[in-house]
Design a protein around this motif. Structure first.
Motif, short mmCIF file in Angstrom:
data_model
loop_
_atom_site.label_atom_id
_atom_site.label_comp_id
_atom_site.label_asym_id
_atom_site.label_seq_id
_atom_site.Cartn_x
_atom_site.Cartn_y
_atom_site.Cartn_z
N MET A 1 63.43 -1.12 6.72
CA MET A 1 63.09 -2.49 7.08
C MET A 1 63.24 -3.38 5.85
N SER A 2 64.07 -4.40 5.96
CA SER A 2 64.37 -5.28 4.84
C SER A 2 64.27 -6.74 5.27
N ARG A 3 64.03 -7.61 4.32
CA ARG A 3 64.09 -9.04 4.62
C ARG A 3 65.55 -9.46 4.74
N CYS A 4 65.84 -10.30 5.70
CA CYS A 4 67.22 -10.78 5.88
C CYS A 4 67.68 -11.58 4.67
N GLU A 5 66.76 -12.33 4.10
CA GLU A 5 67.10 -13.16 2.94
C GLU A 5 67.51 -12.30 1.76
N GLY A 6 68.69 -12.53 1.24
CA GLY A 6 69.17 -11.78 0.09
C GLY A 6 69.75 -10.42 0.42
N LEU A 7 69.88 -10.09 1.70
CA LEU A 7 70.40 -8.78 2.10
C LEU A 7 71.86 -8.67 1.68
N GLN A 8 72.19 -7.63 0.93
CA GLN A 8 73.55 -7.45 0.42
C GLN A 8 74.42 -6.65 1.38
N ASP A 9 73.88 -5.60 1.94
CA ASP A 9 74.65 -4.74 2.84
C ASP A 9 74.00 -4.76 4.21
N ASP A 10 74.65 -5.42 5.16
CA ASP A 10 74.03 -5.53 6.48
C ASP A 10 74.71 -4.64 7.52
N GLN A 11 75.55 -3.73 7.06
CA GLN A 11 76.15 -2.79 8.01
C GLN A 11 75.08 -1.84 8.53
N GLY A 12 75.09 -1.62 9.81
CA GLY A 12 74.13 -0.71 10.41
C GLY A 12 72.84 -1.37 10.84
N VAL A 13 72.67 -2.68 10.62
CA VAL A 13 71.47 -3.36 11.09
C VAL A 13 71.47 -3.38 12.60
N ARG A 14 70.36 -2.97 13.19
CA ARG A 14 70.29 -2.82 14.64
C ARG A 14 69.51 -3.94 15.33
N CYS A 15 68.55 -4.52 14.61
CA CYS A 15 67.77 -5.59 15.22
C CYS A 15 67.11 -6.42 14.13
N ILE A 16 66.63 -7.60 14.51
CA ILE A 16 65.85 -8.42 13.61
C ILE A 16 64.49 -8.68 14.25
N VAL A 17 63.51 -8.97 13.41
CA VAL A 17 62.13 -9.15 13.87
C VAL A 17 61.58 -10.45 13.29
N CYS A 18 61.02 -11.30 14.16
CA CYS A 18 60.46 -12.58 13.73
C CYS A 18 58.97 -12.63 14.05
N PHE A 19 58.19 -13.13 13.12
CA PHE A 19 56.76 -13.37 13.31
C PHE A 19 56.56 -14.88 13.32
N GLY A 20 55.97 -15.42 14.39
CA GLY A 20 55.81 -16.86 14.45
C GLY A 20 54.71 -17.30 15.38
N SER A 21 54.55 -18.60 15.47
CA SER A 21 53.56 -19.18 16.39
C SER A 21 54.08 -19.08 17.82
N GLY A 22 53.20 -19.35 18.76
CA GLY A 22 53.61 -19.35 20.16
C GLY A 22 54.76 -20.31 20.41
N GLU A 23 54.70 -21.49 19.80
CA GLU A 23 55.76 -22.48 19.98
C GLU A 23 57.09 -21.99 19.41
N GLN A 24 57.05 -21.38 18.24
CA GLN A 24 58.28 -20.91 17.61
C GLN A 24 58.93 -19.78 18.40
N ILE A 25 58.12 -18.83 18.84
CA ILE A 25 58.65 -17.72 19.62
C ILE A 25 59.14 -18.22 20.98
N ARG A 26 58.43 -19.16 21.56
CA ARG A 26 58.86 -19.76 22.83
C ARG A 26 60.23 -20.40 22.69
N ASN A 27 60.46 -21.10 21.59
CA ASN A 27 61.74 -21.75 21.37
C ASN A 27 62.87 -20.74 21.15
N LEU A 28 62.57 -19.62 20.49
CA LEU A 28 63.58 -18.58 20.35
C LEU A 28 63.93 -17.98 21.70
#
Length: 248
Positions: free
Chosen positions: A136-163
């Motif tokens: 598990m890595s932060r997307c910011e500054g990721l150098q090698d993104d091969q093999g990434v299977r999913c991303i995970v976001c933590f946010g408020s109800g409004e932010q997740i609703r908008n996603l």
């Protein structure tokens, strides 16, 4: 036009909803990542350790693997949710209300009966590991993104609703684009969106967690969303032309 990198996807989605936490990505590896931190050295809950990385309390990357000489996590079903071993039959009694089979364990009372618990676990299908280690890595500054299977976001109800609304932007599917599934927090964040569970849809967002044990570490008002990488890439590509451009 070149394909968006994981770092670019994370930045676009974070900026589009004014996200304050870091977006985390998940991949598998046969090797411990450089400067990697074992999740169990941070928290007994893998999902909780990911939240600490998203909020900047730890930098990461984090990794977890099923090694004989190291703890995996605090949950009886933990290794099974990552495909490292079958589900422990005792888990059904632990989940069920009214079961007295497990002396010394506190019942979770997440299922009405052992039979319902067993059917629920069976419906997930076979769970396959991403590799010897889950990384598990932060997307910011990721150098090698091969093999990434999913991303995970933590946010408020409004932010997740908008996603969720952004996921619907390029989809004609009214009912099956977003799910609030049953399962532990780590399943909502990794097992389902990373495509590890045989019967988990590959084109769906997973919102939650619906596991009440997350109350111990996830702040009130905070939600989590696990997004398969192909859906995240589509969402990032649509963000600028969507309704989000009007509210950013």
């Amino acid at each position: 036009m070149s394909e968006l990198t994981i770092e670019e996807i994370g930045r676009i989605l974070a900026d589009s909803i004014d996200l304050e936490t870091q977006i985390v990505c998940v991949s598998g590896s046969e090797e411990i990542p450089e400067s990697g931190v074992l999740t169990s050295s941070i928290s007994g809950c893998i999902a909780s350790a990911m939240y600490l990385m998203a909020t900047g309390e730890i930098f990461g990357p984090l990794y977890a693997g099923y090694e004989q000489d190291q703890p995996f996590c605090r949950c009886m079903g933990g290794p099974a949710w990552f495909g490292y071993r079958p589900f422990d039959p005792r888990l059904m009694s632990l989940l069920a209300s009214g079961s007295e089979d497990l002396k010394g364990f506190t019942q979770k009372r997440l299922k009405k009966s052992r039979e319902i618990a067993q059917k629920t676990i069976s419906s997930i299908g076979k769970v396959l590991p991403l590799g010897r280690y889950v990384v598990m890595s932060r997307c910011e500054g990721l150098q090698d993104d091969q093999g990434v299977r999913c991303i995970v976001c933590f946010g408020s109800g409004e932010q997740i609703r908008n996603l969720c609304a952004l996921a619907h932007y390029a989809s004609s599917d009214v009912f099956d684009a977003v799910s609030i599934p049953w399962g532990p927090s780590c399943a909502t964040m990794i097992t389902y969106p990373a495509g590890m569970a045989e019967n988990a849809p590959s084109d769906m967002l997973f919102v939650g967690p619906s596991d009440p044990s997350a109350d111990e570490w996830l702040p009130k008002g905070c939600l989590v969303i696990g997004i398969p990488v192909k859906i995240a890439r589509m969402m990032a590509g649509c963000a600028e032309q969507s309704f989000l451009a009007d509210i950013a």
